[in-house]
Structure formats: C-alpha cells, structure tokens
Design a protein around this motif. Structure first.
Motif, short mmCIF file in Angstrom:
data_model
loop_
_atom_site.label_atom_id
_atom_site.label_comp_id
_atom_site.label_asym_id
_atom_site.label_seq_id
_atom_site.Cartn_x
_atom_site.Cartn_y
_atom_site.Cartn_z
N GLY A 1 -116.36 73.04 -36.67
CA GLY A 1 -116.81 72.36 -37.97
C GLY A 1 -118.07 71.16 -37.41
O GLY A 1 -117.86 70.09 -38.31
N GLU A 2 -118.38 71.22 -36.44
CA GLU A 2 -119.53 69.99 -36.46
C GLU A 2 -120.87 70.81 -37.07
O GLU A 2 -121.19 71.97 -37.44
N ASP A 3 -121.93 70.28 -37.69
CA ASP A 3 -123.34 70.39 -38.30
C ASP A 3 -123.63 69.22 -37.72
O ASP A 3 -123.90 68.96 -36.49
N TRP A 4 -124.91 68.97 -38.14
CA TRP A 4 -126.48 68.77 -38.14
C TRP A 4 -126.00 67.08 -37.20
O TRP A 4 -127.11 66.35 -36.31
N SER A 5 -125.78 66.85 -38.02
CA SER A 5 -125.66 65.44 -37.81
C SER A 5 -124.62 65.17 -36.99
O SER A 5 -124.16 63.74 -36.16
N ASP A 6 -124.38 65.41 -36.51
CA ASP A 6 -122.51 65.38 -34.58
C ASP A 6 -123.50 65.73 -33.53
O ASP A 6 -123.29 66.26 -32.63
N SER A 7 -125.04 66.51 -34.07
CA SER A 7 -126.36 66.39 -32.67
C SER A 7 -125.41 66.29 -31.51
O SER A 7 -125.37 64.62 -31.58
N ARG A 8 -126.12 66.24 -30.03
CA ARG A 8 -126.55 65.52 -29.46
C ARG A 8 -127.80 65.75 -28.99
O ARG A 8 -128.94 66.67 -28.64
N VAL A 9 -128.18 65.26 -27.67
CA VAL A 9 -129.87 64.52 -27.14
C VAL A 9 -128.79 65.14 -25.80
O VAL A 9 -129.12 64.52 -25.28
N ILE A 10 -130.40 66.47 -25.86
CA ILE A 10 -129.28 67.14 -23.92
C ILE A 10 -131.47 67.10 -23.62
O ILE A 10 -131.94 67.44 -24.10
N VAL A 11 -131.05 66.54 -22.27
CA VAL A 11 -132.68 66.26 -21.29
C VAL A 11 -132.63 67.62 -20.82
O VAL A 11 -131.37 67.20 -19.88
#
Length: 553
Positions: free
Chosen positions: A304-314
């Motif tokens: 149920g996630e969309d772009w606004s739920d994104s996380r930053v991965i490094v």
C-alpha cells in the motif's frame, strides 16, 4: 579544486598558459582536479593521482570543434532518405552518436569534437558502409555510397527445438572482411514470428554478431553471414544466476543495475539482495563527485505504499553497505559523499516543522537533519563545488512563495536564497522538478513548457550567468520519443544530457547533445526486452547505472 570540509570544493586561482602553451602550478595533496579551458577549444578536465604530491610533464591535447556532414547515395548515385549515420569516436567510452539523412540524402552532425571517428551508414534494404575520419578536414565531405543489401534468415528455438516466437533480435557487431570489427553502428533489429523466424534484408559483407532476447530465456548470441538458408540459435531457460534481477509479472518492480559503458548488463547494483527486494521500486539516484557513494529513493511494493512513502538508501558505489537512512525522495549527495540533501513529503516534514513539501540536509548516515526550505520546495541538487543547493519553488529571503518557473539557489555558507534568473525573464511558464546540475562547473539542465509555444522543451543554463546563458536542446529525431519530467543527468564530459526515452516502443537511456546539433546517441548493448529508466554515469565514465523493469503489458 581543493577538498574542503562539509562536502565542498574550493577553486584555486586560475593560471594562464604562455606563448608555448605551457603552465606551471604547485599543487598539494588536497588538489583533486585540473580543468583546462579556452574560448576556441572544448574544455578538458582530469583527475590527479590521489597519492601524488605533484605531477610533472602533463601533456594536454585540446580539440577544436569541427563539422561532420555529407550525402548518402545508392549504387546509382540517387540520394537515400532516412538513412542512419552513426559516429563512433575512438575516445568516447565506446558510445555513439547518430543522425538521419534528409530527402536529399544529406546529413549533418553539426559541431563535433572527437577525432578520429568512424561513420557507419545503414539504410533499409542496403548493405552498411563505413568511412574513417582522421582529420577535421575529412569531415566536411563525408559522403557514402551504399550497395544493395544481403539477406539473412535466423530461426530461434528452445532447448527442445520448438520455435520461440516474439524473441527480439538485434545486431551487436560487424566483423568486416578487412578484419576490422565495428562494435556499433549497424542497426539490425527484428522479432521472430510464430515459426521462430526473423529476416534481415540489409546485412553487410562479412560476419554479423546477433543477440537474441526473450523474457523467459537467457540472452544468447551468435555470429552469422548472409545466406538464403536460415541459421539457427538455441535459447535456454533463465537461471537464478542471471545478471538481471526483475519480476516478469510486475512492471512496477524497478531495481538499479550496473552496466558497462556500452550498455551491457553486469549485475544488480546492491549486494544486499534482501534489502533490494524489500524496496523494489527504486529510482532517482545521485552519485557523489568523488565516485565513492550512491544514494537513491525507493518504496515497498504490495503493502500500500506510494512515492510519498519513499526512503533514502545510501550505499558504496560498488553496491556494498546499503542502508536506509531516512524518509525522503530525490536525494543529492555532496561532492565528497559526506552529506545528503533531499526532498520530504508533507507527511514526514510537517511534524518536524515544515510547511508543506520541503528540502532538508543531513549527514550521510541520516543524522543531524536540518530544514533548508519549505512551502513546496522540491527536487534539490548539489553543485559540483559544494557551495550551493539548487531546487525549485520554496520561499525567498522574506518568506514569500517563490515562482515555479525558475531555479532557486541556497548558499550553504551564508544561508542566502536567490533566483538563478528572474520569473519575468524566464522563457518557461513552469519547470518540472526533475532537473539536474553538472558534476563540473555550475550548469543546470531543466525541462518545462515555454511561454510562447507551450510545447515541452529542455534547456541548459549556467547558474552564475543566468538567463543570458540558457540554450534549448534540439530534440527532433524520427525514431525517438522524448518524454519530459523524467530523470536527467550530465555525462562526465558535460557534452551530453542523459535521460530515458522511448525508442522503438521501448524505454531506454539515450544521450542528447548540448552543443546545438540534433544528435541522439544510445548505448549499443542495452537489453531491448526490458524498460530501463533513471540513468546516470559514474564520474569516471566507466559505468552506467539505471533501473531495469519488465515491459508494461
């Protein structure tokens, strides 16, 4: 440019060459790059060895731009319209540029700055031909004559010799009778019918290496000559060890992969497969200018996630030590990889004091977050000198909302915000948020709708010189549809804008010249049975990184 704290670079004093073209400068271990520029030549930049306190006797060759043009005719001398002319420079990372001939058979690459260069000319039902340009003078009349094409039939079967339909077949290289191998330029592409057969009518003399793709099988290659009888190539089922990580049933599944500079797939980028699969919708990457780290945004699929739920991965640039460090999208690494600037959706920024969407800065481990701007500020990027953050919208120094048809700059030393150009002077009615900034100099590439035409356009501008330096890219190309709003990036040499476009109905990375000519260049060995988006090059130009996903049904 000297290393400094907080991910910034400082410029040293400019030094001019004397009448003999020589210069002398004392450097210390902090010096990273030397850039050479002259009004009559193409800029050059190179990195000094990290373990050297000084370097002696560097010979730098600057190249003037010159023109490559000519006419393509058939064996009777009649012009051939819509022939493809592909320029392959010896010093261009194995990539190529291409143009099409007009109704008079004429072609023109405009200003060109690589030599020597090989032109490969192809047209439907004609055999390809080549011409070698060793000096700029040879480029002014690079005319080519094509002979009638030879035919080649190929039958594609599976391990049980059953025909494989809908397999995509394309040429990889041409082994000429002279012994020379052309790794790009001939554009043979076809698809097998229900009997597993495909036919090419413009095969050259010599041997052609073909590559066969199908989503249910491993990629296969074979070398063949023109013949009235069909050749055969056998496909085997995909194995778990295949280099491409994808979900054939979910075109939303997008995973970053590492490629060679010619487009050949090496492997999925992240070494942590579990993390990569957990965050299966990846995109919008940034690489630190020192080439050590990569950051991108990603969210989970099926929950149920969309772009606004994104996380930053490094992660490290080799894909190791990947970590989720924060919520956010469109991360931008500082030149030395120590900090990340990023955009935050309202659901994350507002509880921490933001008004609407916002821009934030943090250390690369996710600590010490600080807000830079809000009121729908979005799409931040970091200049190559580390002094400035660049973004769209937000507020001015008095707290008023900024216009959306300009780029905004934030001085990290003083906290001052300003417009890169004024809204009334902007040729755009609005800008898309996926712009980018070059890794050398302070150039920006923007996309939007001009006020006068309302037709989407892309332009390059110098952030310090403002609107007077803005120039629009020529994007007319018969075989390429360029959608605006996607990720754009500069190639390491600042000669091209890298982006994804639809070519032959498939989304794949291309390069568009920023030097005034309507030149579109691709990557010859990209797999054609996948959609490939969000491309960027490593700073040394030795690898392409992009997301791979199945073709949408």
């Amino acid at each position: 440019m000297k290393d400094a704290n907080n991910g910034r670079y400082e410029y040293t004093n400019d030094i001019a060459t004397d009448q003999h073209g020589t210069f002398e400068v004392s450097v210390d271990r902090g010096i990273k790059w030397i850039s050479v520029s002259h009004a009559d030549f193409v800029d050059r930049a190179f990195e000094l060895p990290a373990d050297s306190a000084f370097v002696e006797d560097i010979r730098i060759v600057l190249c003037k731009q010159f023109r490559i043009s000519g006419v393509v005719t058939d064996f009777r001398g009649d012009p051939i319209e819509n022939a493809t002319v592909c320029a392959i420079a010896d010093s261009d990372y194995g990539m190529s540029s291409e143009v099409r001939t007009n109704p008079s058979g004429a072609f023109d690459f405009g200003d060109y700055d690589r030599i020597p260069v090989t032109l490969v000319v192809t047209a439907e039902s004609y055999s390809p031909n080549t011409i070698r340009i060793q000096t700029p003078d040879q480029g002014t009349d690079a005319s080519v004559r094509l002979l009638p094409g030879r035919k080649l039939l190929l039958r594609v079967v599976d391990a049980t010799d059953r025909p494989v339909s809908s397999a995509r077949v394309r040429s990889l290289s041409w082994n000429q009778t002279s012994g020379e191998t052309i790794d790009d330029g001939i554009k043979l592409e076809s698809e097998t019918d229900q009997d597993g057969i495909c036919q090419f009518s413009g095969v050259p003399s010599g041997e052609v290496t073909l590559e066969v793709f199908h989503s249910n099988y491993q990629t296969a290659t074979g070398s063949f000559r023109a013949s009235p009888k069909p050749h055969q190539i056998k496909l085997v089922d995909r194995s778990d060890a295949d280099a491409i990580d994808f979900d054939p049933d979910d075109f939303k599944h997008r995973i970053f992969h590492l490629f060679k500079p010619d487009g050949s797939v090496i492997r999925p980028l992240l070494k942590n497969v579990e993390l990569s699969h957990q965050y299966g919708r990846q995109g919008t990457a940034s690489i630190s200018s020192d080439g050590t780290k990569i950051a991108f945004d990603a969210h989970r699929l099926g929950v149920g996630e969309d772009w606004s739920d994104s996380r930053v991965i490094v992660a490290n640039i080799d894909g190791s030590d990947a970590k989720v460090v924060s919520d956010g999208v469109i991360p931008a690494l500082s030149p030395d990889g120590s900090h990340v600037a990023f955009s935050r959706a309202s659901q994350f920024g507002v509880p921490e004091g933001a008004s609407g969407q916002s821009i934030w800065l943090m250390k690369v481990d996710g600590t010490e977050k600080q807000m830079i701007d809000d009121h729908y500020a979005w799409g931040v990027r970091w200049t190559s000198d580390g002094r400035t953050l660049v973004y769209r919208s937000g507020t001015d120094n008095e707290g008023n909302s900024a216009a959306s048809n300009v780029l905004r700059t934030y001085d990290l030393a003083t906290g001052e915000k300003r417009n890169a150009w004024e809204p009334d002077d902007s040729p755009f009615s609005s800008l898309r948020f996926r712009f980018n900034v070059s890794r050398r100099g302070r150039l920006a590439v923007v996309a939007g709708e001009p006020k006068d035409t309302r037709r989407p356009a892309i332009a390059v501008v110098d952030l310090d010189k403002g609107i007077s330096s803005m120039r629009f890219l020529k994007m007319d190309h018969p075989a390429v549809s360029i959608p605006l709003g996607g990720v754009m990036d500069f190639t390491p040499d600042n000669r091209w804008i890298l982006m994804a476009a639809k070519k032959n109905r498939v989304v794949q990375p291309i390069r568009i010249s920023i030097q005034g000519a309507a030149i579109v260049a691709g990557f010859p060995h990209l797999p054609s049975d996948f959609a490939i988006r969000d491309p960027l090059m490593t700073p040394d130009g030795q690898h392409l990184i992009a997301v791979i996903s199945p073709l949408s049904k």
